[in-house]
Design an enzyme around this catalytic site. Structure first.
Site, PDB file in Angstrom:
ATOM      1  N   ARG A  63     -10.700   1.476   6.482  1.00 25.64           N
ATOM      2  CA  ARG A  63      -9.751   1.503   7.907  1.00 25.64           C
ATOM      3  C   ARG A  63      -8.015   1.637   7.123  1.00 25.64           C
ATOM      4  O   ARG A  63      -7.589   0.425   6.699  1.00 25.64           O
ATOM      5  CB  ARG A  63      -9.855   0.096   8.460  1.00 25.64           C
ATOM      6  CG  ARG A  63      -9.309   0.230   9.587  1.00 25.64           C
ATOM      7  CD  ARG A  63      -9.559  -0.942  10.853  1.00 25.64           C
ATOM      8  NE  ARG A  63      -9.583  -2.241  10.141  1.00 25.64           N
ATOM      9  CZ  ARG A  63      -8.428  -2.718  10.762  1.00 25.64           C
ATOM     10  NH1 ARG A  63      -6.488  -2.246  10.820  1.00 25.64           N
ATOM     11  NH2 ARG A  63      -7.442  -4.280  10.426  1.00 25.64           N
ATOM     12  N   HIS A  92      -8.197  -7.242   2.538  1.00 29.85           N
ATOM     13  CA  HIS A  92      -6.406  -7.118   2.601  1.00 29.85           C
ATOM     14  C   HIS A  92      -5.518  -7.323   1.533  1.00 29.85           C
ATOM     15  O   HIS A  92      -5.822  -8.313   0.519  1.00 29.85           O
ATOM     16  CB  HIS A  92      -6.221  -7.242   3.745  1.00 29.85           C
ATOM     17  CG  HIS A  92      -4.509  -7.112   4.607  1.00 29.85           C
ATOM     18  ND1 HIS A  92      -3.764  -7.624   3.938  1.00 29.85           N
ATOM     19  CD2 HIS A  92      -4.284  -6.737   5.036  1.00 29.85           C
ATOM     20  CE1 HIS A  92      -2.674  -6.597   4.264  1.00 29.85           C
ATOM     21  NE2 HIS A  92      -2.949  -6.314   5.348  1.00 29.85           N
ATOM     22  N   PHE A 127       3.222   2.061   7.874  1.00 32.10           N
ATOM     23  CA  PHE A 127       1.938   1.223   7.359  1.00 32.10           C
ATOM     24  C   PHE A 127       1.772   2.298   7.093  1.00 32.10           C
ATOM     25  O   PHE A 127       1.330   3.060   6.429  1.00 32.10           O
ATOM     26  CB  PHE A 127       1.099   0.817   9.300  1.00 32.10           C
ATOM     27  CG  PHE A 127       1.247   0.015   9.399  1.00 32.10           C
ATOM     28  CD1 PHE A 127       2.321  -1.205   9.958  1.00 32.10           C
ATOM     29  CD2 PHE A 127      -0.302  -1.106   9.919  1.00 32.10           C
ATOM     30  CE1 PHE A 127       1.911  -2.423   9.626  1.00 32.10           C
ATOM     31  CE2 PHE A 127      -0.521  -2.250  10.140  1.00 32.10           C
ATOM     32  CZ  PHE A 127       0.524  -2.963  10.175  1.00 32.10           C
ATOM     33  N   LEU A 185      -3.039 -14.753   6.427  1.00 24.47           N
ATOM     34  CA  LEU A 185      -2.840 -13.417   5.879  1.00 24.47           C
ATOM     35  C   LEU A 185      -1.945 -12.840   6.248  1.00 24.47           C
ATOM     36  O   LEU A 185      -0.508 -13.329   7.560  1.00 24.47           O
ATOM     37  CB  LEU A 185      -3.378 -12.183   7.501  1.00 24.47           C
ATOM     38  CG  LEU A 185      -2.468 -10.642   7.354  1.00 24.47           C
ATOM     39  CD1 LEU A 185      -2.991 -10.634   6.809  1.00 24.47           C
ATOM     40  CD2 LEU A 185      -3.151 -10.270   8.681  1.00 24.47           C
ATOM     41  N   HIS A 233     -11.339  -8.756   5.895  1.00 23.53           N
ATOM     42  CA  HIS A 233     -10.403  -8.918   6.059  1.00 23.53           C
ATOM     43  C   HIS A 233     -11.226  -8.339   7.279  1.00 23.53           C
ATOM     44  O   HIS A 233     -10.547  -8.815   8.597  1.00 23.53           O
ATOM     45  CB  HIS A 233      -9.175  -8.208   5.948  1.00 23.53           C
ATOM     46  CG  HIS A 233      -7.571  -7.889   7.315  1.00 23.53           C
ATOM     47  ND1 HIS A 233      -7.738  -8.897   7.755  1.00 23.53           N
ATOM     48  CD2 HIS A 233      -7.679  -6.880   7.539  1.00 23.53           C
ATOM     49  CE1 HIS A 233      -6.376  -8.385   8.502  1.00 23.53           C
ATOM     50  NE2 HIS A 233      -6.874  -6.975   8.740  1.00 23.53           N
ATOM     51  N   ARG A 260      -4.870   0.544   1.722  1.00 21.83           N
ATOM     52  CA  ARG A 260      -5.107  -1.699   1.382  1.00 21.83           C
ATOM     53  C   ARG A 260      -6.653  -1.006   0.226  1.00 21.83           C
ATOM     54  O   ARG A 260      -5.919  -2.344  -0.768  1.00 21.83           O
ATOM     55  CB  ARG A 260      -5.568  -1.539   2.747  1.00 21.83           C
ATOM     56  CG  ARG A 260      -4.533  -2.380   3.578  1.00 21.83           C
ATOM     57  CD  ARG A 260      -5.698  -2.759   4.926  1.00 21.83           C
ATOM     58  NE  ARG A 260      -3.596  -3.313   6.544  1.00 21.83           N
ATOM     59  CZ  ARG A 260      -4.494  -3.455   7.181  1.00 21.83           C
ATOM     60  NH1 ARG A 260      -5.677  -4.089   7.489  1.00 21.83           N
ATOM     61  NH2 ARG A 260      -3.000  -3.746   7.847  1.00 21.83           N
ATOM     62  N   GLU A 320       1.167  -6.491   6.707  1.00 31.06           N
ATOM     63  CA  GLU A 320       0.638  -5.307   5.687  1.00 31.06           C
ATOM     64  C   GLU A 320       3.052  -4.968   6.363  1.00 31.06           C
ATOM     65  O   GLU A 320       3.000  -4.199   6.110  1.00 31.06           O
ATOM     66  CB  GLU A 320       0.250  -3.905   6.921  1.00 31.06           C
ATOM     67  CG  GLU A 320       0.605  -3.253   5.692  1.00 31.06           C
ATOM     68  CD  GLU A 320      -0.574  -2.208   5.670  1.00 31.06           C
ATOM     69  OE1 GLU A 320      -1.554  -2.293   5.458  1.00 31.06           O
ATOM     70  OE2 GLU A 320      -0.517  -0.502   5.893  1.00 31.06           O
ATOM     71  N   GLN A 342     -13.136  -4.232   3.914  1.00 28.23           N
ATOM     72  CA  GLN A 342     -11.882  -4.446   3.667  1.00 28.23           C
ATOM     73  C   GLN A 342     -11.285  -5.244   2.747  1.00 28.23           C
ATOM     74  O   GLN A 342     -11.370  -6.921   3.693  1.00 28.23           O
ATOM     75  CB  GLN A 342     -10.595  -3.575   4.684  1.00 28.23           C
ATOM     76  CG  GLN A 342      -9.769  -3.987   4.422  1.00 28.23           C
ATOM     77  CD  GLN A 342      -8.807  -2.742   5.697  1.00 28.23           C
ATOM     78  OE1 GLN A 342      -8.776  -3.141   6.233  1.00 28.23           O
ATOM     79  NE2 GLN A 342      -8.841  -2.021   4.850  1.00 28.23           N
TER      80      GLN A 342
END
Ligand SMILES: Cc1cc2nc3c(=O)[nH]c(=O)nc-3n(C[C@H](O)[C@H](O)[C@H](O)COP(=O)(O)OP(=O)(O)OC[C@H]3O[C@@H](n4cnc5c(N)ncnc54)[C@H](O)[C@@H]3O)c2cc1C
Length: 621
Positions: free
Chosen positions: A386, A240, A118, A250, A351, A286, A253, A238
């Site tokens: 994050r 995304h 990730f 979404l 996000h 991100r 990821e 955040q």
């Protein structure tokens, strides 16, 4: 509508997503009579939308210390080391606990739980269940709640907290909440003998392009704020990098984790070709990828002046169906694109809220008996950005700690730092708009979440505190139902539009000031809000009106924090000062209610961990 009923339990958990369910299970295990109050049925909570996975250092060659380092680096050195270390140390144990409760993790041929790379992780440590990790997690924990006979009051919308009225919020106590039952219209008190745990999730509805559900209106954050608890680091939102342009849905990821590639309109793999992240490319953090995409679009290399492409075709049908099948359905259903045959259009969208209700690692707030966990809370693990896969472990690690603490359990594990931390530094900040000149009564909600009887006499008896709070909310709802005023939807759209236009990925002083002016206007218009649907049951007009005041409070605090922080850190980019300024800004933003006129202040970041200090370094991927 009014009710004489009071429901009473040791611990009341508000919210039934991953954080609320985990907290309730822990409180019940610690011997408390616990109940969950939620505006949605538990399995409709937004945790169910989480796709990609849970970070946990469970494999040989990995360590919680490496996870902690990645998280601190990802946070752009705005996370607090004790909270980050607690998260990373406890996540393996809590993830394995989920497995023991029957969560259907994806597995390797040899039967071990699979892990994938990730963004921002130095090791492939994201455990997952296909592309529906949150759905599996929510159902697994809900089964435990049912098995344990924990009472769930679902479709009860909590409107406010019952808190005492001392001048200093740190002297106040919380004794319960006021709820509105959606199906009957009843307003009732929920008395908590030992503690109230807020687990109300995110606040994506502050923006108009978001991966969050319509129910994510930041209710818990706004309620705690009005009760005197500071909001922390609210400016860090955040965005995304891979959301579908037309809906904000979404695309996990996990697609990039499995090897998905981003292309601009000229067919270039821009993360490398334009030097945004020469080592990690699409798997940079991100904030880095979101800025890269928008830069491509702004410099004319986007597609239809709006988005870029995410291509996973080269992964092959078998792998896609095995690990990312859900993504195919989302792209087809919401964008009409077949991900096996075509690249998917993606752009950044709101996000996640890194900030929230200020807590320590046990979820304690500065108000006695009031806790917060999950996305609504800020224990300071995510700082300025994050890492993907770090929110779900936060729910289970801190949910468990808060549940146990609220139930009064003594802790025999290594002491995690508690209480208020660091020095209070007043902000050197002049509000650019007439924030101090509000008309009395023009605030979005009762500044008086705390209890004072009519006549101003302080009420301290817990039952009486709850009664005052219930009466106040009954009066408030009656007033809304009787007013033929401005419709909440107009105000909400105006807030969402200005936030998306001015408080987005790229921020500049002028736009932030404009947003504050618009928010001030929205707040004034809310003073004349009314509910046109007079019905007492299933009145979504009323519910959305109540939520809109929360949205306004949060938007204002977020924008103030963003305007004051004149540096570029993590997800917060400022045109006027495009560098991270550790000398002046290595500190958390706190915003306190102060009778509806937000007060801004700061406290230092804690970089001292258990055995080391995390020295801020240049953050590159
Ligand atoms: C699309 C998407 C995908 C994600 N994928 C991942 C991922 O793969 N990995 C990861 O780590 N993180 C991921 N995240 C982030 C993570 O899923 C969330 O931060 C997390 O699930 C939030 O959980 P929660 O329990 O705090 O809140 P939620 O699950 O949103 O639950 C909130 C609860 O509060 C209740 N509630 C709210 N207001 C009230 C009120 N006024 N009265 C009563 N009840 C109320 C709701 O009914 C609900 O039950 C993702 C987020 C999104 C949006």
């Amino acid at each position: 509508m009014a009710s004489n009923t009071t429901y009473e339990h040791d611990v009341i958990v508000v919210g039934a997503g991953g954080a609320g369910l985990r907290a309730a299970i822990a409180a019940q295990e610690a011997g408390a009579d616990v109940a969950i109050v939620s505006k949605l049925h538990p399995v409709r909570s937004h945790t169910g939308a989480a796709e990609g996975g849970i970070n946990a250092a469970i494999r040989e060659g990995d360590s919680w210390e490496d996870h902690a380092y990645d998280t601190m680096k990802g946070s752009d050195y705005l996370g607090d080391a004790p909270a980050i270390e607690a998260l990373c140390r406890e996540s393996p144990k809590e993830t394995i606990q989920l497995e023991h409760w029957g969560m259907a993790f994806s597995r390797e041929e040899d039967g071990t739980v699979s892990q994938r790379p990730f963004g921002g992780l130095s090791f492939p440590r994201t455990t997952y269940a296909g592309a529906e990790t949150g759905h599996q997690l929510l159902h697994t924990m809900y089964e435990q709640v049912v098995k344990r006979g924990i009472e769930v009051y679902d479709e009860w919308h909590v409107m406010n907290l019952a808190v005492t009225d001392e001048d200093d919020p740190t002297d106040r106590s919380c004794h319960g909440v006021v709820g509105y039952e959606i199906r009957s219209g009843e307003i009732a008190g929920f008395r908590a003998r030992d503690g109230v745990i807020l687990a109300t999730g995110g606040m994506g509805q502050v923006f108009d392009h978001t991966t969050n559900a319509v129910a994510n209106t930041g209710d818990g954050v706004a309620m705690a704020y009005r009760a005197g608890v500071p909001m922390e680091d609210m400016e860090f939102i955040q965005f995304h990098p891979t959301t579908l342009p037309s809906t904000g849905v979404l695309i996990s990821e996990g697609v990039r984790g499995e090897g998905g590639i981003l292309y601009n309109g000229e067919g270039e793999r821009f993360m490398f070709e334009h030097g945004y992240a020469n080592n990690d490319g699409e798997l940079a953090s991100r904030d880095v990828v979101a800025r890269a995409e928008l830069t491509e679009v702004n410099e004319g290399r986007g597609i239809e002046d709006e988005y870029v492409h995410l291509d996973m075709r080269h992964l092959g049908e078998d792998r896609i169906l095995d690990r990312l099948e859900n993504i195919l359905h989302l792209a087809e259903d919401f964008e009409g694109v077949d991900g096996l045959e075509e690249p998917m259009p993606v752009k950044p969208g709101q996000h996640y809220a890194m900030g929230g209700i200020e807590t320590n690692e046990y979820g304690q707030t500065c108000v006695d008996g009031l806790y917060a966990v999950g996305e609504c809370a800020c224990a300071s693990v995510h700082g300025a950005n994050r890492l993907g896969g770090n929110a779900l472990p936060e729910l289970i690690v801190f949910g468990k700690l808060a549940g146990r603490h609220a139930a009064g359990e003594e802790f025999d594990e290594p002491e995690i730092e508690t209480g208020k931390r660091g020095d209070h530094e007043d902000a050197d900040f002049d509000a650019p708009v007439t924030l101090g000149e509000r008309e009395p009564g023009s605030d979005a909600g009762p500044a008086d979440a705390s209890a004072a009887a009519d006549g101003g006499e302080a009420v301290t008896d817990p039952d009486a505190v709850l009664e005052v709070a219930v009466d106040r909310e009954i009066e408030h709802v009656e007033e809304l139902l009787e007013t033929d005023g401005v419709n909440h939807a107009e105000i909400r759209s105006a807030v969402q539009e200005t936030m998306t236009a001015n408080v987005n990925v790229f921020r500049e002083e002028e736009g932030l000031k404009e947003a504050l002016v618009d928010l001030r206007e929205a707040r004034d218009r809310y003073a004349d809000v009314g509910v046109s649907d007079p019905s007492r049951t299933f009145n979504t007009d009323l519910l959305h009106t109540l939520e809109t005041r929360n949205i306004i409070d949060i938007a204002e605090a977020l924008t103030m924090g963003a305007l004051a922080r004149n540096e570029f850190r993590g997800a917060h980019w400022r045109k006027e000062n495009q560098i991270r300024d550790d000398e002046n800004w290595l500190k958390h933003t706190l915003i306190s209610w102060n009778d509806g006129d937000p007060d801004l202040w700061y406290r230092p970041v804690i970089l001292e961990g258990e055995n080391k200090r995390y020295e801020p370094k240049v953050r590159s991927y």
